[in-house]
Design an enzyme around this catalytic site. Sequence first.
Site, short mmCIF file in Angstrom:
data_model
loop_
_atom_site.label_atom_id
_atom_site.label_comp_id
_atom_site.label_asym_id
_atom_site.label_seq_id
_atom_site.Cartn_x
_atom_site.Cartn_y
_atom_site.Cartn_z
CE1 TYR A 89 -4.33 1.27 0.09
CE2 TYR A 89 -3.35 2.92 1.52
CZ TYR A 89 -4.39 2.49 0.72
OH TYR A 89 -5.50 3.29 0.56
CB THR A 188 -20.34 -8.52 -6.25
OG1 THR A 188 -19.00 -8.76 -6.70
CG2 THR A 188 -21.33 -9.02 -7.28
CB ILE A 190 -18.30 -3.26 0.57
CG1 ILE A 190 -18.17 -4.65 1.19
CG2 ILE A 190 -19.09 -2.35 1.51
CD1 ILE A 190 -19.47 -5.33 1.52
CE1 TYR A 280 -14.01 1.05 -5.57
CE2 TYR A 280 -14.76 2.01 -7.64
CZ TYR A 280 -14.87 1.05 -6.65
OH TYR A 280 -15.86 0.09 -6.73
#
Length: 368
Positions: A89, A188, A190, A280
């Site tokens: 990340y 699908t 969240i 995103y």
Amino acid sequence: MALIMMRSVATTRRGFFKLKRSYSGIRAFSSLLTSPPSKAVVYERHGPPDAVTRVIEMEGVEVKEKDVCVKMMAAPINPSDINRIEGVYPVRPPLPAIGGYEGVGEVLSVGSAVKHLSPGDWVIPSPPSSGTWQTYIVKEESVWHKISKDSPIEYAATITVNPLTALRMLQDFVTLNSGDCIVQNGATSIVGQCIIQLARHRGIHSINIIRDRVGSDEAKEMLKRLGADEVFTESQLEVKNIKGLLTNLPEPALGFNCVGGNSASLVLKFLRHGGTMVTYGGMSKKPITTSTSSFIFKDLSLRGFWLQKLMNSDKVNECRNSIDHLLCLAREGKLKYEMELVSFGDFHTALDKALGKLGSQPKQVLKF
């Protein structure tokens, strides 16, 4: 040695302090108040989360005058949490570190200079803050956002990273009106489920793309129940005139991409002239490719969205208001997604589920 240093930092000198009891907690009138000992999920190096994480006991830390001690109630395991532990990340806490980035807790005690929070309040870290996978957290008052205690605990714990992303992407890039249409892949997920419901709440139609997989028919039905207008598998879109599949829906002005590769190209094909695609995520780890004609003749725009950057800007209070709105929708049953509450003591089982080692599973939320 690194872990020993972490425990050393957590140690404070014993001392006397005056107490004022409020609810079930304590307000400190000196800086010698400490938090209770805590259990935490720590990692000392980056790598596979199931190999580098472990649960340890940590000593209490000092609650300074501007600090708030929070007893955590629930915290999710998000894909970004896994990426931080893996070391991939972009923004990562220094090592050794405690896992977790969002959650909900109850104020246990506060420092003498704390003005707006009291023991018994429910709070979430806003902006999200690292270290939520532990039973007690001490951070400055400015980190915490007070929420309604009527909020369902699992939604309070998960309201920021995914639902807020969905809400802000619908608001921040294109002005949408009732009757307009959006298109997205990864429907699908969240975030995808939240986009469908939030769009429907505003009278906005949605076209949704999902992977070809076992159970795709059931996934389509689930998304339709949430309010999706159209749901297609990627193979269904292998046609020359993709927009011919639309019946009474307008061409989308806005698209969302969290997959990349061919799936992102399908989103672009649906967009109207002058449309915008917001990326995103990149679950396929494949680059976004588009034709030259899409830029020249369709005048498409490609944008990116990163929630952390938004919440570290001057929009923190605006985002907190959005969170309150989302929690209101959750309380009213107008925003829902599947989750599984798992005891913190079963962390490694929950982690295996979040890693996909036990097949498709709902979002895992640790309950303390």
